[in-house]
Design a protein around this motif. Structure first.
Motif, mmCIF file in Angstrom:
data_model
loop_
_atom_site.group_PDB
_atom_site.id
_atom_site.type_symbol
_atom_site.label_atom_id
_atom_site.label_comp_id
_atom_site.label_asym_id
_atom_site.label_seq_id
_atom_site.Cartn_x
_atom_site.Cartn_y
_atom_site.Cartn_z
ATOM 1 N N GLU A 123 0.828 -1.217 0.000
ATOM 2 C CA GLU A 123 0.000 0.000 0.000
ATOM 3 C C GLU A 123 0.856 1.258 0.000
ATOM 4 O OE1 GLU A 123 -2.713 0.046 3.291
ATOM 5 O OE2 GLU A 123 -3.556 -1.878 2.697
ATOM 6 N N GLU A 124 1.933 1.215 0.774
ATOM 7 C CA GLU A 124 2.772 2.410 0.895
ATOM 8 C C GLU A 124 3.534 2.732 -0.386
ATOM 9 O OE1 GLU A 124 5.552 2.712 4.077
ATOM 10 O OE2 GLU A 124 4.012 3.337 5.494
ATOM 11 N N ASN A 125 3.777 1.727 -1.184
ATOM 12 C CA ASN A 125 4.686 1.947 -2.305
ATOM 13 C C ASN A 125 4.106 1.757 -3.691
ATOM 14 O OD1 ASN A 125 7.461 2.439 -0.981
ATOM 15 N ND2 ASN A 125 6.584 0.727 0.177
ATOM 16 N N GLU A 126 2.890 1.216 -3.781
ATOM 17 C CA GLU A 126 2.355 0.883 -5.106
ATOM 18 C C GLU A 126 2.093 2.131 -5.961
ATOM 19 O OE1 GLU A 126 -1.217 -1.354 -4.462
ATOM 20 O OE2 GLU A 126 -2.040 0.154 -3.100
ATOM 21 N N GLU A 127 1.878 3.241 -5.285
ATOM 22 C CA GLU A 127 1.638 4.470 -6.040
ATOM 23 C C GLU A 127 2.879 4.856 -6.849
ATOM 24 O OE1 GLU A 127 0.716 9.097 -4.982
ATOM 25 O OE2 GLU A 127 0.215 7.583 -3.483
ATOM 26 N N TYR A 128 4.031 4.592 -6.262
ATOM 27 C CA TYR A 128 5.283 4.950 -6.923
ATOM 28 C C TYR A 128 5.795 3.837 -7.835
ATOM 29 C CZ TYR A 128 4.975 8.314 -3.172
ATOM 30 O OH TYR A 128 4.525 9.272 -2.316
ATOM 31 N N TYR A 129 5.366 2.628 -7.546
ATOM 32 C CA TYR A 129 5.777 1.480 -8.362
ATOM 33 C C TYR A 129 4.522 0.718 -8.785
ATOM 34 C CZ TYR A 129 10.303 2.644 -6.420
ATOM 35 O OH TYR A 129 11.438 3.322 -6.056
ATOM 36 N N TYR A 142 11.826 -2.888 10.855
ATOM 37 C CA TYR A 142 12.262 -2.241 9.619
ATOM 38 C C TYR A 142 11.458 -2.735 8.415
ATOM 39 C CZ TYR A 142 16.267 -1.675 12.727
ATOM 40 O OH TYR A 142 17.062 -1.403 13.803
ATOM 41 N N PRO A 143 10.139 -2.523 8.429
ATOM 42 C CA PRO A 143 9.345 -3.064 7.323
ATOM 43 C C PRO A 143 9.755 -2.490 5.959
ATOM 44 C CG PRO A 143 8.016 -1.594 8.682
ATOM 45 C CD PRO A 143 9.307 -1.803 9.402
ATOM 46 N N GLN A 144 10.396 -1.321 5.974
ATOM 47 C CA GLN A 144 10.837 -0.738 4.699
ATOM 48 C C GLN A 144 11.820 -1.662 3.992
ATOM 49 O OE1 GLN A 144 10.933 0.780 7.627
ATOM 50 N NE2 GLN A 144 9.518 2.518 7.456
ATOM 51 N N LYS A 150 25.420 7.216 -10.354
ATOM 52 C CA LYS A 150 25.009 7.292 -8.941
ATOM 53 C C LYS A 150 25.886 6.432 -8.027
ATOM 54 C CE LYS A 150 20.182 8.480 -9.722
ATOM 55 N NZ LYS A 150 18.808 7.979 -9.726
ATOM 56 N N LEU A 195 18.484 0.638 -4.235
ATOM 57 C CA LEU A 195 17.265 1.379 -4.576
ATOM 58 C C LEU A 195 17.610 2.790 -5.047
ATOM 59 C CD1 LEU A 195 14.138 1.149 -4.543
ATOM 60 C CD2 LEU A 195 14.200 2.345 -2.363
ATOM 61 N N GLU A 196 18.619 3.342 -4.449
ATOM 62 C CA GLU A 196 19.070 4.688 -4.814
ATOM 63 C C GLU A 196 19.608 4.710 -6.248
ATOM 64 O OE1 GLU A 196 19.936 8.681 -4.010
ATOM 65 O OE2 GLU A 196 18.820 7.302 -2.740
ATOM 66 N N ARG A 211 26.955 -0.350 13.894
ATOM 67 C CA ARG A 211 26.227 0.796 14.442
ATOM 68 C C ARG A 211 26.602 1.012 15.922
ATOM 69 N NH1 ARG A 211 20.158 -0.172 15.172
ATOM 70 N NH2 ARG A 211 21.074 -1.545 16.734
ATOM 71 N N GLU A 216 3.058 9.907 -15.738
ATOM 72 C CA GLU A 216 3.364 11.308 -15.446
ATOM 73 C C GLU A 216 2.092 12.059 -15.133
ATOM 74 O OE1 GLU A 216 6.519 13.063 -15.699
ATOM 75 O OE2 GLU A 216 7.152 10.983 -15.426
#
Lengths: 478, 301
Positions: free
Chosen positions: A199-205, A231-233, A343, A458-459, A438, A471
Motif C-alpha cells: 500500500e505504501e509503495n504501489e503508487e510509486y511502483y 524495519y518493514p521498509q 550514482k 534502490l538509490e 552501528r 506522469e
C-alpha cells in the motif's frame, strides 16, 4: 535432582522457576522471562544444580569422535591465539586463547564425563557466549584443523541442555518455539506487514505486489523477523527490487522467518523445528529457489547447517538456497537490475565480510563484484575475505546484556580495521554486522556511516520505463 | 471528519503545542484519541534493551518499564485529558515513524497530529533540515493527513474559521484540496485558494516584468476556478488569491495577514521519486515559519 526439587518447593506456588533444563514453549513462561531483567534469572542460576546423570547421557549420545579427537590432538601450540579478535582486543590475555577457552570448558566436561558443578557451568556459559562468537576464524589457522567455533557451538548445546544459557538466548529460542520466529511476530502480523508495504509503495511502483504463498514461483524470499518488526521498509525495498527485476517470487506465510536464535542458544531441537518450517514452505509452494535476506546467520541456519539439523542426507535444502547478495549479483550480471553508474558511491567505502556466508559459505567474491557496480572507491579491510575478523557482535553477542562490556571491548578490532581503510562508509549485508557496526559507532564515535545493500541499490537502480508511474500534469510553475 | 485522531508525542515539553491542539481537536470532534509514544529504540536487535528516547539511557524493555512510561504520559497530560473519555495511551519500542504509521493504518485514523521536530532548541526552527526525521518519515508515507503543530494554538483557532489551501496544481494538491474543502464545508470556514507564482531569481532564470507577472496571475486565477471552484458545489465562502514571490514566503505572509487558523498543502509535488520526496521544501519552510498548524496531505483519502 533432589536439590532442585527442594529449591522449587521453597518457591511460592504461583511462581514458576525461570531457570530450567527445558526450552520455553509456552507464552506464560516467555512473558515471565521477558518481565525479568535477567537479575532473578541469573540469581536462580547460581543455585541451579547440574543433572550429572542426564549430562552423561547427553555426552554419550552427542559427543562423537570428531569433537573427542579435536580435544585430544590439540597441541596447545597457541597458533590460534592471534586469530581470535577477543584475544587481540583484550591485550593478548592468555585466558582468551581459543584452545585454552575450549580446553577449560568442553575439554573438562568431556574429561570429567559431565561430572561438573554449577559454578563450572556458569563459567562455561560465560565463555561459550561471552568470549566466543563462533566465527570459526581460529579453525582456519589451526595446524590440526581444530575448529573451536564448532566446538563452542556444541558446548552451547550442552549448556542449554543443563539450563545454563544467557537470559536473552533462552528467550530467543522460546520465541522460535512459540512464534516460529525470533521475535513475537505472528503469521498474521507478517502478512499484514506485507500488505502495508505494498500500500505504501504501489503508487510509486505501479503493479508492485508482495505475493504471499504463490505456488510455483521461481523465488521464495525469506526474511529476518527484525524486518517486519522494526524495519518493514526493508521488506518493501526487497519487493521493489524483485518487481523491477521482473522476478517471479513469493513470500511464504508459514515459514517466513529464516533466522535461528535457537542456533545461537544451542537449542538443537528448536533449530530442527525452525528450519523444517522453512523447508516445508519450500515444498508446499513448489518454488525453484530460496533467497534469504541480508542476514548472515539466517544463511548459516537455513542453508549451511539447516539441512543437517533436518536430517537431510544430501546436506542440501529442498531447493537451492541463495543469500541475498548472490541474487543481487545475478540480477546485475544478467541485466535484470540496471544501476545508474553516475550514482555510484563517490566517497571511499569499505565492506564488511560476514563470517557466516563468507568464511563459512565461500561467498567471498560475490560481494566484491557487487561493490564494483556500486562504488567508485572501494577499499578492502585488512585482513579481508575469509580471513576477515568477526564484526564483534556475532553468535548472539549483540543481544546479550550480560556480556555487553566484553562485546564492546571486542568491537575495538573491527573499529581499528575500519579506521585503517581511511573510509567513513561501511557496506554491510548482514543484520548482525550492521548492528555491531552501528553500536561500534555509538561506543567509539569514529564518525562512520553504514548501510545494507538494499537502500544503496534502490538509490541507484534504473526503473524501466514501463514500470514508471504515469506522469501527472505538470504544475503551473514549471 | 476526525473520528479517530492519532497524537504522536515525544512526551516532552517540545510536544506541548501539538498535545494541546490534538486534545482540543479530539474534544471538539468527539474523536477517539490515540496518544502514542515510541518509548525507545531497540538497539540490540533481538535483545531486550531499548534506548529511552527521553533520557538516552539503556532500559530493560519489560512490562514494568512500559507501564511506568504509560503512567508518565498519563500524568503529563492529566489536566487536559480530564474532559476526554475516549482516549487510549499506546507505547512500544521501535522506530518511531514506522510504529506511528503502523498504528495509524491499524486503527484507520483520520488525522495524525505531531510536533515538527524532537530537538529542544527552538532556535533550530529557523534553519532548514531541522524537521525531525520522525515527522518526515510519517508525512512521507502516511495515508491520512498529518497536522504539524509548531506553535501555540489558542482554542478558538482550532475552529479553523480561516483555512488557507496552498496549491501548485499537482495531483497531490488535488488531494489536499479535498481535505481543505471538506473541512471548510464542515466548519463553515472561509477557504482561501492560494497560489504563489514562483519568481525566485536564479542563474539564467527569466526576469519577469510586472505586466507579465500580472498576466500570469490572471491565468492562474482562471486555473484555480477551473480546477477547484468547479468542484465546490454551492459553497461560496471562498476567496482566490494569487501572489508572486518565493512560494513558501508568500504562503506564510498570506496566512499571517489573513490570521489563518490552518494551512493545508500537499506533502510534495514535483518530486516523483518517493525516497527523495522527503518533504517538499516549500512545505518544510512553511511548517517552520507559519504561526498556525499546517496539514500535509500525501494521499487521496
Amino acid at each position: 535432582m533432589a536439590e532442585e526439587a527442594k529449591t522449587q518447593e521453597e518457591k511460592p506456588q504461583d511462581k514458576r522457576p525461570l531457570v530450567s533444563r527445558v526450552p520455553v514453549k509456552d507464552k506464560e513462561m516467555l512473558d515471565l522471562l521477558l518481565a525479568d531483567r535477567g537479575v532473578t534469572y541469573y540469581e536462580e542460576m547460581k543455585k541451579f544444580p547440574v543433572d550429572t546423570e542426564a549430562f552423561k547421557k547427553t555426552l554419550d549420545a552427542s559427543c562423537k569422535s570428531r569433537i573427542r579427537t579435536w580435544l585430544k590432538i590439540c597441541a596447545h601450540c597457541g597458533m590460534c591465539a592471534d586469530t581470535c579478535f577477543f584475544y587481540l582486543a583484550n591485550d593478548r590475555d592468555p585466558k582468551q586463547v581459543p584452545s585454552y577457552k575450549i580446553q577449560s570448558t568442553l575439554g573438562e566436561i568431556v574429561k570429567r564425563n559431565g561430572d561438573v558443578d554449577t559454578d563450572f557451568m556458569i563459567n562455561c556459559m560465560d565463555t561459550a557466549w561471552g568470549k566466543c562468537t563462533c566465527c570459526n576464524r581460529c579453525g582456519m589457522y589451526c595446524p590440526h584443523g581444530i575448529d573451536m567455533g564448532v566446538m563452542f557451538g556444541y558446548t552451547r548445546g550442552l549448556c542449554f541442555s543443563q539450563g545454563f544459557v544467557p537470559h536473552e538466548m533462552k528467550i530467543g529460542s522460546g520465541m522460535h518455539w512459540i512464534f516460529n520466529a525470533q521475535m513475537d511476530v505472528t503469521v498474521e502480523d507478517y502478512v499484514e506487514t506485507c500488505e502495508w508495504m505494498v500500500e505504501e509503495n504501489e503508487e510509486y511502483y505501479p503493479g508492485l505486489t508482495i505475493p504471499v504463498d504463490k505456488v510455483g514461483a521461481d523465488i521464495m524470499y525469506v526474511v529476518n523477523a527484525r524486518e517486519p518488526k522494526h524495519y518493514p521498509q526493508d521488506l518493501a525495498v526487497a519487493a521493489i527490487l524483485f518487481h523491477l527485476a521482473g522476478e517471479s517470487w513469493t513470500v511464504p506465510s508459514k515459514g517466513w522467518e529464516g533466522t535461528s536464535l535457537a542456533m545461537f542458544a544451542g537449542d538443537w531441537a528448536c533449530c530442527k523445528q525452525q528450519v523444517e518450517n522453512v523447508y516445508a514452505a519450500m515444498e508446499r509452494l513448489k518454488v525453484k529457489r530460496y533467497v534469504g535476506t541480508e542476514c548472515g546467520h539466517q544463511h548459516r541456519a537455513t542453508i549451511t547447517e539447516g539441512p543437517y539439523w533436518a536430517g537431510r542426507k544430501s546436506g542440501d535444502p529442498p531447493v537451492p538456497g541463495l543469500h541475498y547478495v548472490e541474487w543481487v549479483l545475478e540480477a546485475l550480471e544478467t541485466g535484470k537490475l540496471k544501476l545508474d553508474p553516475a550514482k555510484k558511491i563517490k566517497e571511499p567505502c569499505t565492506l564488511q565480510d560476514p563470517c557466516n556466508y563468507v568464511r563459512n559459505h565461500g561467498l567471498t567474491d560475490v560481494t566484491r563484484k557487487i561493490m564494483s557496480y556500486i562504488a567508485e572507491d572501494f577499499r578492502e579491510m585488512s585482513p579481508n575475505r575469509e580471513h576477515n575478523f568477526c564484526c564483534g557482535g556475532g553468535g548472539g553477542m549483540n543481544g546479550i546484556g550480560r556480556y555487553r562490556k566484553e562485546r564492546n571491548i571486542g568491537l575495538k578490532v573491527k573499529r581499528d580495521q575500519i579506521l585503517a581503510t581511511g573510509t567513513k562508509f561501511v557496506v554491510s549485508a548482514c543484520h548482525n554486522c550492521w548492528d555491531a557496526i552501528r553500536d561500534l559507532e555509538e561506543v567509539y564515535k569514529i564518525g562512520i556511516k553504514w548501510s545494507f545493500l538494499k537502500p544503496i541499490l534502490l538509490e541507484m537502480v534504473i526503473v524501466p520505463d514501463h514500470l514508471k508511474p504515469k506522469e501527472e500534469e505538470e504544475g503551473a510553475n514549471e | 471528519m476526525f473520528k479517530k485522531i492519532l497524537f504522536a508525542t515525544t512526551s516532552s515539553a517540545i510536544c506541548n503545542d501539538a498535545s494541546n491542539a490534538a486534545i482540543e481537536l479530539a474534544k471538539k470532534h468527539n474523536s477517539k484519541l490515540y496518544i502514542f509514544h515510541a518509548l525507545g529504540f531497540p538497539t540490540r536487535g533481538f535483545g531486550s534493551h531499548v534506548v529511552d528516547f527521553k533520557t538516552g539511557e539503556h532500559e530493560y524493555y519489560s512490562p514494568e518499564y512500559v507501564s511506568r512510561i504509560k503512567g508518565e504520559i498519563e500524568k503529563t497530560y492529566a489536566a487536559q485529558l480530564k474532559e476526554l473519555d475516549n482516549y487510549t495511551i499506546e507505547t512500544l519500542a521501535g522506530v518511531p515513524h514506522t510504529e506511528i504509521l503502523r498504528l495509524a493504518r491499524k486503527e484507520e485514523v483520520d488525522l495524525i497530529v505531531m510536533g515538527p521536530h524532537t530537538k529542544e532548541d527552538k532556535g533550530a526552527l529557523l534553519y532548514r533540515s531541522m524537521l525531525g526525521s520522525t515527522m518526515q518519515g510519517v508525512t512521507q508515507k502516511a495515508r491520512c493527513p498529518v497536522m504539524i503543530v509548531s506553535c501555540p494554538v489558542p482554542k478558538e483557532k482550532l475552529e479553523f474559521k480561516n483555512i488557507v489551501f496552498g496549491t501548485d496544481f499537482s495531483k497531490l494538491s488535488d488531494a489536499a484540496f479535498i481535505f481543505a474543502y471538506d473541512l471548510a464545508k464542515e466548519r463553515g470556514s472561509m477557504l482561501y485558494l492560494f497560489h504563489a507564482l514562483d519568481i525566485t531569481p536564479g542563474i539564467g532564470a527569466a526576469i519577469f516584468g510586472q505586466n507579465e507577472i500580472d498576466k500570469c496571475l490572471y491565468g492562474i486565477k482562471d486555473r484555480i476556478k477551473e480546477t477547484y471552484v468547479s468542484k465546490m458545489e454551492g459553497f461560496d465562502n471562498y476567496n482566490i488569491r494569487t501572489w508572486e514571490g518565493i512560494p513558501y514566503m508568500e504562503i506564510v505572509k498570506f496566512a499571517r495577514r489573513k490570521e489563518a487558523d490552518l494551512i493545508v498543502m500537499a506533502h510534495h509535488s514535483k518530486e516523483k521519486d518517493p525516497d527523495k520526496a522527503i518533504i517538499g521544501s516549500t512545505m518544510e519552510q512553511v511548517v517552520m515559519r507559519a504561526n498556525c498548524p499546517v496539514v500535509s496531505v500525501n494521499r487521496q483519502v
